[in-house]
Structures are given as structure tokens and as C-alpha cells.
Design a protein around this motif. Sequence first.
Motif, PDB file in Angstrom:
ATOM      1  N   GLY A   1      32.011  38.017  34.868  1.00 54.50           N
ATOM      2  CA  GLY A   1      33.344  37.455  34.737  1.00 54.50           C
ATOM      3  C   GLY A   1      34.350  38.040  35.696  1.00 54.50           C
ATOM      4  N   GLU A   2      33.961  39.086  36.438  1.00 58.42           N
ATOM      5  CA  GLU A   2      34.885  39.704  37.382  1.00 58.42           C
ATOM      6  C   GLU A   2      35.102  38.794  38.592  1.00 58.42           C
ATOM      7  OE1 GLU A   2      34.431  44.470  37.276  1.00 58.42           O
ATOM      8  OE2 GLU A   2      32.646  43.389  37.922  1.00 58.42           O
ATOM      9  N   HIS A   3      36.326  38.790  39.076  1.00 56.31           N
ATOM     10  CA  HIS A   3      36.655  38.060  40.302  1.00 56.31           C
ATOM     11  C   HIS A   3      36.559  39.044  41.466  1.00 56.31           C
ATOM     12  CE1 HIS A   3      38.001  34.300  38.438  1.00 56.31           C
ATOM     13  NE2 HIS A   3      38.451  35.069  37.456  1.00 56.31           N
ATOM     14  N   VAL A   4      35.676  38.724  42.415  1.00 55.48           N
ATOM     15  CA  VAL A   4      35.360  39.636  43.514  1.00 55.48           C
ATOM     16  C   VAL A   4      35.843  39.025  44.815  1.00 55.48           C
ATOM     17  CG1 VAL A   4      33.497  40.759  44.798  1.00 55.48           C
ATOM     18  CG2 VAL A   4      33.389  40.620  42.303  1.00 55.48           C
ATOM     19  N   ILE A   5      36.415  39.859  45.653  1.00 50.60           N
ATOM     20  CA  ILE A   5      36.835  39.452  46.992  1.00 50.60           C
ATOM     21  C   ILE A   5      36.065  40.286  48.001  1.00 50.60           C
ATOM     22  CG2 ILE A   5      38.798  41.033  46.833  1.00 50.60           C
ATOM     23  CD1 ILE A   5      40.283  39.308  48.797  1.00 50.60           C
TER      24      ILE A   5
END
Length: 1039
Positions: free
Chosen positions: A668-672
Motif C-alpha cells: 500500500g506504500e506509494h513509492v517514487i
Amino acid sequence: MTTQQNAANARNVTTIGHVDHGKTTLMDALLAANNIISSRMAGKIRYLDSREDEQQRGITMESSAVSLQFTVMERNPEGGSSPKTHTINMIDTPGHVDFSSEVSTASRLCDGALVLVDVIEGVCTQTISVLRQAWIDRLRPILIINKFDRLITELQLTPVEAYHHLAQLIEQVNAVMGSFFAGERMEDDLRWREERERRLAKKKEAHADEVDATLSKADADEFQEKDDEDIYFAPEKGNVIFASAIDGWGFRIGKFAHLYAVKLGMKEANLRTVLWGDFYLDPKTKRVISYKHLKGRVLKPLFVQFVLENIWAVYEAVVLKPDSERVAKIVSALSLKIPPRELKSKDTRYLLSLIFSQWLSLSTCVIQTIVDIVPPPPSAQRVRIPKMLYPDIYETTIEPKNKLEENLFACDDRPEAYVVALVSKMFAVPVEELPENKKRPVTAEELRERGRTAREARKAAETNGDADLNIVPVPLSSEPDGTASPAQPSETAAELKQGGENVAAELGIQTGETLLGFARIYSGTIARGSTIYCVLPKYNNTLPPSHPRNQSHIVTAKAERLYTMMGRELVEVQEVRAGNVFAIKGLEGKVWRNATLCAPRSVGVQGPDLERDKECLVNLGGALRTAAPIVRVALEPAVPADLPKLVNGLKLLAQADPCVETFQQQTGEHVIMTAGELHLERCLKDLRERFARVEIHASKPIVPFRETCVKGAEMAPPKSGGKRGTVYGASVHNLVKFTIRASPLPKPIWDFLQDNLAVIRQLHRESRNRDLSQRNTNIEAVEEDPAEIDIQGELYKPPTVEPEQFWSALEDICKKCGGEWASIIDRIVAFGPQKVGTSLLVDLRKTSSKSLKARLATNKEENVSEERQIVNDFDGYLETGFQLATLQGPLCAEPVEGLAYFVESLEINYAGLEEERVQNRMAQVTGSFISAVRDACRNGLLDWSPRLMLAMYTCDIQASTDVLGKVYGVVARRRGRIVAEEMREGTTFFNVRALLPVVESFGFADGVYCWFLSLIFATEGIRRHAQAYIGCCKPSAHI
């Protein structure tokens, strides 16, 4: 307002080079010559660095475009000269490695490149990268040797020493260009031979009944070599500029050839050929001689005697040993018009720029060189467009095959010509900074008109006897359409900054970011308000537009606004003609990052009809891919309720930055993912202040690792007592027993698989598409993204073999390795992890299941026995356990590479399985079996000497001899190692190259600056080494 009318008088040029080599300072000089900025502020204001962080750090982070107009005197056929106005579309690009994607997007829109090289630092890492990009895009390069003043003021070289230093520098650059030429010729030769063999094989099949098949002339011809004479930089050719952008001067040797031709009684063209090189002036005969006729005499080369000594004399009189009398003599001898008051100035740099700006004007030299060397769009597109349409073409130019190619090759801007424009990237602009949303200052004529209207209204009021009539005051600003706007508070900007979106909404002012397309039009004329086709990167030119694979890659959009880019400002225009660079509004939501804009005529599309307009549709961009981003962090908003704003901000950022990748992990983490540490800082700043406008918390950088094992010198005895790496396992109740042995892959097999991961992926895709087509003939095979990127966002290497040659090439390598590897090709049942990797699952059982090679080539088995179906099912569960084990290794749950797992036995208790099936407990059996296989694979790796592989950077440091030892200490503290060290000839500096783990690289550059700020001369940008692709990292000490 329209753009340049005649494409023959336009030039499209980009500035490229290593970081801090003076690109933006050079652009300041050109802007000052066009009266956009003050000449005294050139080199200081850095006009094209419009971002606050760019000004603070002193480096460029985003490419900026500006259109300049210059009048150049050109010779006419009658022998005289006449003025001609040229439009120069310049694109300034970053030099930092983190922003190299900006260079590739800019070079696709240009025909020429100004390659800047620091005269002391020479050819650096990024210099080679940008030269390669210019070579790939067939740009006409111009070499600018910048910071020439440093040879005089810092190194304090003599003119003769400087001449030899310059000659070596030009030779270094030419060596780079020569390597590109040699590599391309080898690829062309291989491609030509493969095509020739294909023709011969086809002809042999056609004449199989004949004894001897004669070769045609085309088949018998030898490979035609190309001449490399025109690819090199040579001052006598006029494609080399010696400059000092900070002092505002630059010259080509043609300038001095023109000055001395009359004095020496020589033709200017002849003098230009001997002014550079080992040519000397014989003082007795007054003739130019070569080095062969020196006869032991010590003479100075012409370049030293006529050029360098004069420049040294000016610097010595103004800066090194100030002498006002000598300065006055120099000014008088050069016939310069400098006021006496300026000659007495105590600011030596200002006086120096005054002298050189009149004597050797940098802007005049650069513009004249661009006009002479860079071809206009009609000429350039005949060379560049064929390569864009046919990437594998060998010829430099080809004849057009249809109307579309005729328009593209000729840069046809007629209304009936096909409209084709390439959008290389999307960039974000604040809505309030668009020209249509800015308040336009009222002109003097409008003020007089309003005053006249007010007086007439007052007279009318007095005539009607209504003296108390309220006269509306005349506002001092107007809307873009010329209508008066109500008076607004003077603090609007400040209130917007403090009060945010609520205040803006109350005042009726638009806020936020809008996306514009950064584009160049190659043919036709695009007009504001016209409807155009947007051909997306996955469009296949070989298929018709109505094909199901192409239909989803064509959308229509409206050209809402067109702009000419002037650095930080945008100027709205009504139409743009072929050969110009422009910005377009209206593509947001239609184009992700790049696309090709097409229309059948300048008025646009009159009712979308793909079949009718198919002749004008083409994909020039393709899937534009840059280096894989390697730095990744997880993001979350400080306030959980702001998560939707963060998600929308990430989408905008991913569109506005071509090198950013964003995705959501399974957790569920948003990664860049970004290209480097500096790139990450800029992206986080943009998210907080522009795109998401919320406070964001970022995790520590997530650095990828890989796990493997090696055969150590001293290892404990095998745990099982048999062969090392052998592990026995079983499912619950021992219903299924198995034996698996792990073994490190030989280096040749590992390297081959690593180089051809894209081929393995393609084989799986073709097999899956074939199965889908056979199940339902109405379903089109799924065409995936051609970008070869794995699940973790890393780029695959270009393959070394074709898909049809993969298995035979792998078999040859396995046979060379010998031993048990010689016969594994027909027993490989899976690659891992994710079915595409460098780990193998090999089935050594006598009654093994069908190999992967056979399964990919044929359909699935049908009508098999029940017992065989059970074996096939457990073979699938076995592969699942293998994939889980290789996806998350035993050391730190990172992917496993370079291992082979041999399945030596698999025993199944069919009676027990039937009993479990009756009691509906098969899920427990299969689950425990998969877990047992996963654990067995992990334990097999640990039975060897495990290793954790690190991603590595290559770091280039330039340091003086005083601190060389301390540089070694800084690198060693970060677990790096020095791999090369060499002294730069002619200087007191050493070039040190080190390998540095990515996990230790964060803050490294800042740490070096903090330690040696006063001693280290320059720290070049950290760049990714060729082996920094994660699959190619060298094993480090085990953990």
C-alpha cells in the motif's frame, strides 16, 4: 503573432555538456545580445535558471527554451553582402547526471548542439554521455572550449603550453567521436551481413532444384565503408570555438585569419588552414613553413604567435599586472571605442569584458558559427527524419516514398501539407503564469483613448446638468482581451502565498499547475484551436490505424493555446510553422509523456476518420526510455486525509518529469523512484510546493540488493553429508518427498542470461499470446509495453541474441562449461524470480516433466492420465516454491541471482493423496509442499558461501595533490575502493575514479565538499557505472 515565416532562416540548437562547464552562462551572453537582459548581468543572473533551487545550487535542473532573433550579414551571389534575420531556437539543458533525461528530450527536437568543455577539466563523464546522445540523434555538433581564462589566471600557462594543452583536449574529444563512429560501423556491418545471409537463404530455397544458384549483383557487393572525415572537430573547419563565457568573449580562427590575411599578403582561406597546427612563420622569408622545415630552429606556431600572445597581452595588462598605459595602447591598436572614464575603472573584470566584447564578441561568434555549421530544418530533416522513421537504416539519406515523407524531408509548411509535430516531454507551469491569465499593462495609446472617453463623459454630464455624475476611475491594467478589469487589491500575490487556495478562490483567480507539451513541428502549420490526432508511443507504424492494437494508441485533442518559449516566460502565438520549437496547451489527460501530433492539413481534423486520414499518421517518438531510476523512497502525507492530494500530485509529477517512476507497492506504500539524490530532493520540493501542496514524509532511500552464493576457500562440510547444497524436504505427513540441490551458475551462463533477460520475457509473452489466440480466435493477442522493465522498475540490457536463437546459443555456452551443465538445456523448467531472471530450476528426474523450451514452443498437454495430472500439478507447485525462494532470499528477502536448483527426486504417495482429497485437505498438502520447497531452496543457498551483492556507483573526483590521501580516506570510510588514478597532464590535479556502494553514496558529495571545500578543486557528479544495473553488480564481502 506567428513564428518565423521561412524555415530556411531558422536554427534549432541545444547546449550540452558536463555540469558546471558554463552552458547557462553562455546562454546569458546570447540573451544579453538580444537585449533580454543587461550585458553587465550576463553570467550572474543565470536567466534560464528560473527555479529557486537552481539559483541556490548554481546548476540547471530543467531544460529551458528561448527563441532569439539575430541579423547576420551574408554574402550574396553578386559578391556583396546583405543582412538576413535568423531565428535561433535555443534549448539549455542540465549537465548533472541526475537530469540526463532532459538532455535526451531536448536533443530529439534540435538539429545542432553546442558542446561545452571546460578547458581544464576536459572530457568528463557526462561529456561523453551527451556526445553519445548527440551522435544517436544525428545532431551537428559545435565544440566550445570554455573557461579559457583559467589557463591564464589559474594555471598561469605560457601561450606555447596552452597551445599544446588545447591540442590534446581537442584530440580527446575527437577520440570519443571516433569511438562512436567505429561502434556504429561495426553494427552496420553486422546488420548488412545478416541481411545478405537472409537474402541468400531465401534465394537458395527458391532455387532448391537448381545445382548452382548465381548471385545477383546486390548479393555480391561488398560492404560500403563510410568516410569519417566530417565527424571530427577541427579549428580550421570552423566548428571549434575558444571562449570565456564569464568574460564574454569567444573566437574562431577565421576571425584572426581575416585580420592577418592583408598584413601577410595571403588569401584568407589559405591562412585559415595553417593558423591551427604545426605551422610556423619563417622570419627570414616571411613564408609559412611546416615542422619538417624547422631545421632545428625554435619557432612559435602561428596560433601562438598571432592569437594566443595577443590574448595573453590583454589579460596581463588588465588583470595580472594592471597597467593603464598599456591598456590604452591596446585599445588604440585594436581601434576600440571605450570611453576614457571606463578605462580608469577599478573593476578589472568589467574592463576586460568591455575590451573583449568589442574585439572578440562571444554572441557574434556563436551565432555566426550556428548559422554556418548547423543546417536549417529543410536540410537537417533530410538526414534526421529517415533515422527516426527507420532506426535500422544504413544510408544517411533516402528518397521519400509517399507524401508524408516528402513533407517531412522538405520541412514543408504549406497549408495543405501534412501536420507532424513531436512532443518530447510534458512540463508543468503554474496556471497563474500563463499569458492569458496575466494582467497586461495598459499601453500609452489605450490610456489616451480612455482619457478621451472620460472627458467626453464629463462633458456629456455637464451638458445634461448632472454635475454629480460619478466618473469611474480608469484602471491601470487590463485583461488579456483588452477589456478593463475591476481594481484588485495590491497585495494579491502576497495573500495568495499566505492564504493559499481559499483566498485565490475568493478573488476568482485560478491556481494550480497545468501541463504543456514541449514540441517541435516537422511539417505543416499547426494553428490555435485546430483538432489534431495524438499518436501515442506504442503506435505501430507497420499496422494500419484501424488495427485493434493501434486504435487505443490514437486520441484526438484540441490545440487550445500555442506558445513560443522565452525561458521563464511564454508568448502566445496563433500558429506555428514547420521547423520551430513551441509549447502547446490542450494535451493534458491525452498525452502521458511524449507523442506525435498529426493532422491532414493546417486547419486540423475535420471530423475524426482514421481510415480517411491514415496517410498522415506516423509515430516519430516511439517508446522513449532513459536510464533506470535507482533511488527510491516511500511517501506518505503528514495528514492521512491528504492522501488523495498526494496521489494526484504523484501523477502530475510523473508526467512532468520524464525520469520519475511512481507506483504503489503491494503493502500500500506509494513509492517514487528517481535518478539520484539531487533529483529526489527536487521531486520532493515540487510535490510539497507545486503538485500535491501538502506536507509529505519520506522514508530513507530504499536501495536494492541481490543475493547469491560462491564457492568459498574455507567452507564448513555439507549439512546433508552428500553433495554440497543438497536439501531433503517433504510435505505434511510425508505424502510428497523431494530432493533439491543448489549450485552456483558458471560465470558464462550467468552473464548470458543477464544480457538476454528481455529475450526470456519476450518468449513468455509470445507463448501467452499464442494460448490466448487459440482459446478464442476473436481475442487479439495482448501487446505489452515494449519497454523491457522488470517488476522492480529496472531496465533490461539490450539482448545479444534474437529470440529464435536463444536456446541454441544457451546450449552452446552450457556445453563449453562442461560437466553437468552440458546437458541441462532440455531439462530447464523455469527461470526465476518472476519467471525472468538468472536463477534456474533444472529437473534431473528420469521421468521429468516437459521442459520450458518445449512448453514455450507447443501447446499445453491434453487428455493426460490422472496419475500424470497429479505429477504435473506438483511440478507446478514445485515451480511456485522455487519462484518464492528466488524472489525473497534467505539473507534479507532480496531477489536471488546466479543459482541453479536441481530437482533430483520427487516421490508422491498417491494413496495418501487420495485419502486427503476425500477428506478435503488437499490445500494443506499443497501449501506445506510449496513452503517446504521454498525453505529447501533457501537452505541450499546457505550451504554455500552466501553473498549480498550491492549496487555500485562510479565516482569521479578531481583533487589536488595536497588532499589526495584524504580522498582515499573518505572513500574507504564509505566501503568504496579506488580503481584508477591518473594525473591530468598540464595541471596539478589528479583524476580519481572509485567504486562506491549506492547504499553508502547518500550525502557523499556534500561530505566531500565539507571536508575539502578549500582544497578540492572540483567534485564531478556521481554517475551510474555501466555495471550499476543491479543484475551486474559485483559481489561484496558477505554479510
